[in-house]
Enzyme design. Sequence first.
Site, PDB file in Angstrom:
ATOM      1  N   ASP A  11     -16.608  -0.470  -1.931  1.00  0.00           N
ATOM      2  CA  ASP A  11     -15.250   0.045  -1.799  1.00  0.00           C
ATOM      3  C   ASP A  11     -14.961   0.332  -0.328  1.00  0.00           C
ATOM      4  O   ASP A  11     -15.619   1.179   0.291  1.00  0.00           O
ATOM      5  CB  ASP A  11     -15.110   1.330  -2.629  1.00  0.00           C
ATOM      6  CG  ASP A  11     -13.665   1.762  -2.793  1.00  0.00           C
ATOM      7  OD1 ASP A  11     -12.770   1.053  -2.306  1.00  0.00           O
ATOM      8  OD2 ASP A  11     -13.439   2.812  -3.423  1.00  0.00           O
ATOM      9  N   ASP A 101      -9.452  -4.119  -2.159  1.00  0.00           N
ATOM     10  CA  ASP A 101     -10.421  -3.417  -1.320  1.00  0.00           C
ATOM     11  C   ASP A 101     -11.651  -2.929  -2.075  1.00  0.00           C
ATOM     12  O   ASP A 101     -12.420  -2.122  -1.543  1.00  0.00           O
ATOM     13  CB  ASP A 101      -9.757  -2.232  -0.610  1.00  0.00           C
ATOM     14  CG  ASP A 101      -9.170  -1.217  -1.579  1.00  0.00           C
ATOM     15  OD1 ASP A 101      -9.113  -1.502  -2.789  1.00  0.00           O
ATOM     16  OD2 ASP A 101      -8.757  -0.136  -1.120  1.00  0.00           O
ATOM     17  N   GLU A 102     -11.887  -3.428  -3.279  1.00  0.00           N
ATOM     18  CA  GLU A 102     -13.095  -3.018  -3.993  1.00  0.00           C
ATOM     19  C   GLU A 102     -13.512  -4.082  -4.998  1.00  0.00           C
ATOM     20  O   GLU A 102     -12.693  -4.845  -5.505  1.00  0.00           O
ATOM     21  CB  GLU A 102     -12.894  -1.667  -4.698  1.00  0.00           C
ATOM     22  CG  GLU A 102     -11.862  -1.675  -5.786  1.00  0.00           C
ATOM     23  CD  GLU A 102     -11.784  -0.352  -6.527  1.00  0.00           C
ATOM     24  OE1 GLU A 102     -12.831   0.228  -6.869  1.00  0.00           O
ATOM     25  OE2 GLU A 102     -10.656   0.102  -6.773  1.00  0.00           O
TER      26      GLU A 102
END
Length: 396
Positions: A11, A101-102
Amino acid sequence: MSDAATILHADLDSFYASVEQRDDPGLRGRPVLVGAGVVLAASYEAKAYGVRTPMGLGQARALCPGAIVVPPRMRAYSRASKDVFAVFRDTTPIVEGISIDEAFLEVAGLLRIRGTPAEIATRLRADVRARVGLPITVGVARTKFLAKVASGVGKPDGLLIVPPQRELAFLHPLPVERLWGVGPVTAAKLRERHIHTVGHVARIGEAALVTMLGAHAGRHLHALAHNRDPRRVRTGQRRGSIGAQCALGSRPRPFAEVEATLAALVDRVTRRMRAAQRAGRTVTLRLRFADFTRATRSRSLLTATLHTRVVLQTARALLAQARPLIDERGLTLVGVAVGNLDTDGAVQLELPFEQQDDHGLDTALDAVRDRFGSTAVTRATNLGRDLGPAVPILPD
């Protein structure tokens, strides 16, 4: 479930703000807010003052007077996301993206060629920093749930590994909000009954949780409190819904303005659906009120659609039903999503086969916006109004 901790949850830390600090050395180590009207992202230096998303910029500046506000650059964030996912795929072929983003990564079977999960996670963080220039936190555990919890606890810019023999010792002291599905309302219900930690939830019988929270939520939380999560990391998963939302701020809004904002959101969502060739059947309206409570309203259509007019009619009907709540509590956020998406964008024809103008109109508007930008054509009711930038999403 596996007997070894081989699932990684990676993350990126304060993604938008980190990209801004990477690209402008003058922002490094300083409180940075990314936003326009509301805070889309805050650096950890700003979070230390209590700034959170999606807080209004006025409130954020009051908490952090020295904050530097920068406008969002969605193309830069999309590019950075693609670069990070390239690192993920160079690490393991089994990558399940959750957002830009993860992601979850499965590293079982890579021991001989890449080392232990801890070594892989350490190298992954170094590779993201070297190749993309961004900090990333990685949690490692046996289950997807616990890996995500570990990355949350390990932030910022950390690595946290939960060995199988230490799972419950790590999990049970954490606050109930760490359980997936526990938001402010559920947390308040639990705390009213002096249930403050995951361990407290684990010690309550499943039947008592079901009575307290309902069948689905009760069983779900009981399983997570004992780290029972059989889901595997899966590749090639297509998203289950496509949506968009807009923060309205704290000032009262005329209902006509809320309707106009909803129409613009539907335009954005249905354009994304047509670009992905995904038709959907269930329209969901999401609302957040001034007292921070939330509500959702859904309606399923008889047949799947990707036409703006059909989705807008359904969304407006749901909004009209919710108007008494909006008038009573005030509205700070409105969102719309279309779920139950099919796989190929095919729309079932209905008898009688009457000619509809929806397809031609939607196609023409999409073509104009693709060529001249998303704001080239808009509804008259939306002139002078700004929904804010379209947040990048993972490729479908």
